[in-house]
Each structure stands twice: as C-alpha cells, then as structure tokens.
Design a protein around this motif. Structure first.
Motif, PDB file in Angstrom:
ATOM      1  N   LEU A   1      11.489   3.137   4.808  1.00  0.00           N
ATOM      2  CA  LEU A   1      10.850   3.342   3.505  1.00  0.00           C
ATOM      3  C   LEU A   1       9.719   2.335   3.286  1.00  0.00           C
ATOM      4  O   LEU A   1       8.640   2.690   2.811  1.00  0.00           O
ATOM      5  N   ALA A   2       9.959   1.072   3.651  1.00  0.00           N
ATOM      6  CA  ALA A   2       8.912   0.050   3.514  1.00  0.00           C
ATOM      7  C   ALA A   2       7.714   0.387   4.399  1.00  0.00           C
ATOM      8  O   ALA A   2       6.563   0.224   3.995  1.00  0.00           O
ATOM      9  N   ARG A   3       7.977   0.882   5.599  1.00  0.00           N
ATOM     10  CA  ARG A   3       6.879   1.263   6.502  1.00  0.00           C
ATOM     11  C   ARG A   3       6.071   2.426   5.935  1.00  0.00           C
ATOM     12  O   ARG A   3       4.860   2.499   6.139  1.00  0.00           O
TER      13      ARG A   3
ATOM     14  N   LEU B   1       0.906   3.885   3.780  1.00  0.00           N
ATOM     15  CA  LEU B   1       0.066   4.400   2.686  1.00  0.00           C
ATOM     16  C   LEU B   1      -1.038   3.412   2.322  1.00  0.00           C
ATOM     17  O   LEU B   1      -2.197   3.792   2.140  1.00  0.00           O
ATOM     18  N   TRP B   2      -0.685   2.132   2.218  1.00  0.00           N
ATOM     19  CA  TRP B   2      -1.680   1.134   1.823  1.00  0.00           C
ATOM     20  C   TRP B   2      -2.690   0.886   2.945  1.00  0.00           C
ATOM     21  O   TRP B   2      -3.857   0.622   2.676  1.00  0.00           O
ATOM     22  N   GLN B   3      -2.242   0.994   4.194  1.00  0.00           N
ATOM     23  CA  GLN B   3      -3.186   0.862   5.302  1.00  0.00           C
ATOM     24  C   GLN B   3      -4.147   2.048   5.322  1.00  0.00           C
ATOM     25  O   GLN B   3      -5.355   1.866   5.539  1.00  0.00           O
TER      26      GLN B   3
ATOM     27  N   ALA C   1     -12.014  -0.368   5.508  1.00  0.00           N
ATOM     28  CA  ALA C   1     -11.424  -1.436   6.320  1.00  0.00           C
ATOM     29  C   ALA C   1     -11.794  -1.210   7.787  1.00  0.00           C
ATOM     30  O   ALA C   1     -12.046  -0.073   8.198  1.00  0.00           O
ATOM     31  N   PRO C   2     -11.820  -2.273   8.592  1.00  0.00           N
ATOM     32  CA  PRO C   2     -12.163  -2.129  10.016  1.00  0.00           C
ATOM     33  C   PRO C   2     -11.251  -1.112  10.697  1.00  0.00           C
ATOM     34  O   PRO C   2     -10.055  -1.049  10.432  1.00  0.00           O
TER      35      PRO C   2
END
Length: 148
Positions: free
Chosen positions: A94-96, A101-103, A111-112
């Motif tokens: 779940l954390a991943r 999502l944020w990545q 972002a690069p």
C-alpha cells in the motif's frame, strides 16, 4: 503448472524481505544530512552525465524532508527484514502504491526522467506484495469484539 502464491505461502516472506533490502540500499543514504549531501551530489552528477540535468541546489527544508523519509523507510525496512510478516507485505504494498503515485506526479511535473527507474521498482514490489492478497477472502477484516 503455475501455483498461486498467497500471503500464507512460504515464498511470500521472501518477497517482503527482498523489498526491504531494496529499500535499505536505496534509502539509507537519505537518512542523515551528511549522507544525503553525498547522494544528492551523486544523483546530480548522474543527471548531468545522462542529459537529464542536475538537481536543484540543496536547501535545509529539502534536506529535512529527505532525512525524515530516509529515517522512516530505514526503520520500516529493518522491521520487515527481522519480521517479514504477511501484514507487513500488505502495508508495504500500500505504501508503494502511494510512493508510485507521487513519483508519477513528480514525473508529470518535470522531474528528471531517471526517476522512472525508481517508479518501476515501486510498482514491481507493490504488485508482488499486493496481488497475493486478492486470493485471500476476508484478509483485512475488523477484529471481533469479545461479545461476538
């Protein structure tokens, strides 16, 4: 023949441990201001070498957030290495999902592109740890009260 791996399968803790080792290797450098400075410099140089651009200059707030994230992930990784319980795999999956999502959001904001490597790893470990739960009926249910 393909066998279904469920959270109770003996292979599942190996998935949980593998994701913990990955986290420890990738995030340990973020846990202190000194190591984060080295990681930031290395990632910046890598970005320049592959044409993705350097990272912005370090600032105290960015360093603080990197250290907070690194510290929490290192502790979480150590817990999963020492006790690779099925529930730890569920919560890590779940954390991943949130990290991915944020990545993806960061990538959409410019972002690069080397961040894709980390996004792929997050999704892969998330899938490996979450898919087995779909075969478990009532895997996450409310605890019964003493009077039930």
């Amino acid at each position: 023949m393909f066998r279904t791996v469920t959270p109770s399968h003996p292979a599942y803790p190996r998935f949980v441990r593998a994701s913990a080792w990955y986290d420890l290797v990738v995030t340990a450098g973020f846990a202190t201001p000194w190591t984060y400075g080295l990681v930031h410099s290395a990632l910046s140089r890598l970005g320049e070498e592959i044409g993705a651009g350097a990272l912005p200059a370090l600032d105290p707030v960015e360093t603080l957030y990197a250290n907070l994230m690194g510290s929490v992930v290192v502790v979480w990784a150590l817990l999963r290495l020492l006790r690779p319980l099925p529930a730890h795999g569920l919560y890590d999956g779940l954390a991943r999902t949130l990290f991915a999502l944020w990545q993806a959001y960061a990538l959409a904001q410019g972002a690069p592109y080397w961040l894709w490597l980390f996004l792929v790893a997050e999704v892969a470990f998330g899938v490996v740890q979450l898919v087995p739960w779909r075969f478990v009926r009532g895997a996450v249910s409310a605890p019964r009260s003493a009077g039930s």
